[in-house]
Motif scaffolding. Structure first.
Motif, mmCIF file in Angstrom:
data_model
loop_
_atom_site.group_PDB
_atom_site.id
_atom_site.type_symbol
_atom_site.label_atom_id
_atom_site.label_comp_id
_atom_site.label_asym_id
_atom_site.label_seq_id
_atom_site.Cartn_x
_atom_site.Cartn_y
_atom_site.Cartn_z
ATOM 1 N N GLU A 141 0.812 -1.211 0.000
ATOM 2 C CA GLU A 141 0.000 0.000 0.000
ATOM 3 C C GLU A 141 0.852 1.269 0.000
ATOM 4 O O GLU A 141 0.329 2.367 -0.159
ATOM 5 C CB GLU A 141 -0.941 0.011 1.217
ATOM 6 C CG GLU A 141 -1.896 -1.164 1.263
ATOM 7 C CD GLU A 141 -2.829 -1.229 0.065
ATOM 8 O OE1 GLU A 141 -3.298 -0.172 -0.395
ATOM 9 O OE2 GLU A 141 -3.088 -2.344 -0.420
ATOM 10 N N SER A 142 2.144 1.119 0.169
ATOM 11 C CA SER A 142 3.048 2.259 0.210
ATOM 12 C C SER A 142 3.142 2.916 -1.169
ATOM 13 O O SER A 142 3.145 2.243 -2.195
ATOM 14 C CB SER A 142 4.435 1.803 0.644
ATOM 15 O OG SER A 142 5.364 2.846 0.501
ATOM 16 N N GLY A 143 3.246 4.219 -1.179
ATOM 17 C CA GLY A 143 3.413 4.937 -2.438
ATOM 18 C C GLY A 143 4.817 4.805 -2.997
ATOM 19 O O GLY A 143 5.080 5.154 -4.135
ATOM 20 N N ASN A 144 5.729 4.288 -2.192
ATOM 21 C CA ASN A 144 7.132 4.179 -2.581
ATOM 22 C C ASN A 144 7.559 2.715 -2.679
ATOM 23 O O ASN A 144 8.649 2.347 -2.274
ATOM 24 C CB ASN A 144 7.996 4.920 -1.552
ATOM 25 C CG ASN A 144 9.375 5.216 -2.065
ATOM 26 O OD1 ASN A 144 9.629 5.141 -3.256
ATOM 27 N ND2 ASN A 144 10.266 5.549 -1.162
ATOM 28 N N LYS A 145 6.679 1.878 -3.218
ATOM 29 C CA LYS A 145 6.988 0.442 -3.283
ATOM 30 C C LYS A 145 7.920 0.131 -4.453
ATOM 31 O O LYS A 145 7.803 0.710 -5.533
ATOM 32 C CB LYS A 145 5.708 -0.374 -3.365
ATOM 33 C CG LYS A 145 4.821 -0.056 -4.523
ATOM 34 C CD LYS A 145 3.514 -0.803 -4.404
ATOM 35 C CE LYS A 145 2.550 -0.296 -5.463
ATOM 36 N NZ LYS A 145 1.224 -0.794 -5.283
#
Length: 81
Positions: free
Chosen positions: A11-15
């Motif tokens: 769910e991280s925007g920085n995956k």
């Protein structure tokens, strides 16, 4: 045999991309496997972020493996373009 599991929050925007996760796995096998032999390494997406190191023979080995993983992460020369 050491087991290393690195999970990234999906769910991280920085995956990281699959290509980056595969490159990280290869670096871990290369740098840690040279010293500790066969490894079981999993780098994947999950509902939470974590790093789990198990199966090392000593606490010092676990600490050293964790430090090597940190060094790999800080050295971005392996990250695919």
């Amino acid at each position: 045999m050491p087991r290393i599991e690195i999970l990234f929050d999906k769910e991280s925007g920085n995956k990281p991309s699959e290509k980056t996760r595969n490159a990280l796995r290869e670096q871990i096998i290369k740098r840690i496997g040279d010293k500790y032999g066969p490894l079981n390494v999993r780098v994947a997406m999950s509902t939470s972020q974590s790093i789990v190191i198990s199966g090392a023979k000593t606490d010092d080995a676990t600490t050293e493996i964790n430090e090597i993983i940190e060094d790999i992460w800080l050295d971005d020369s392996w990250v695919p373009a």
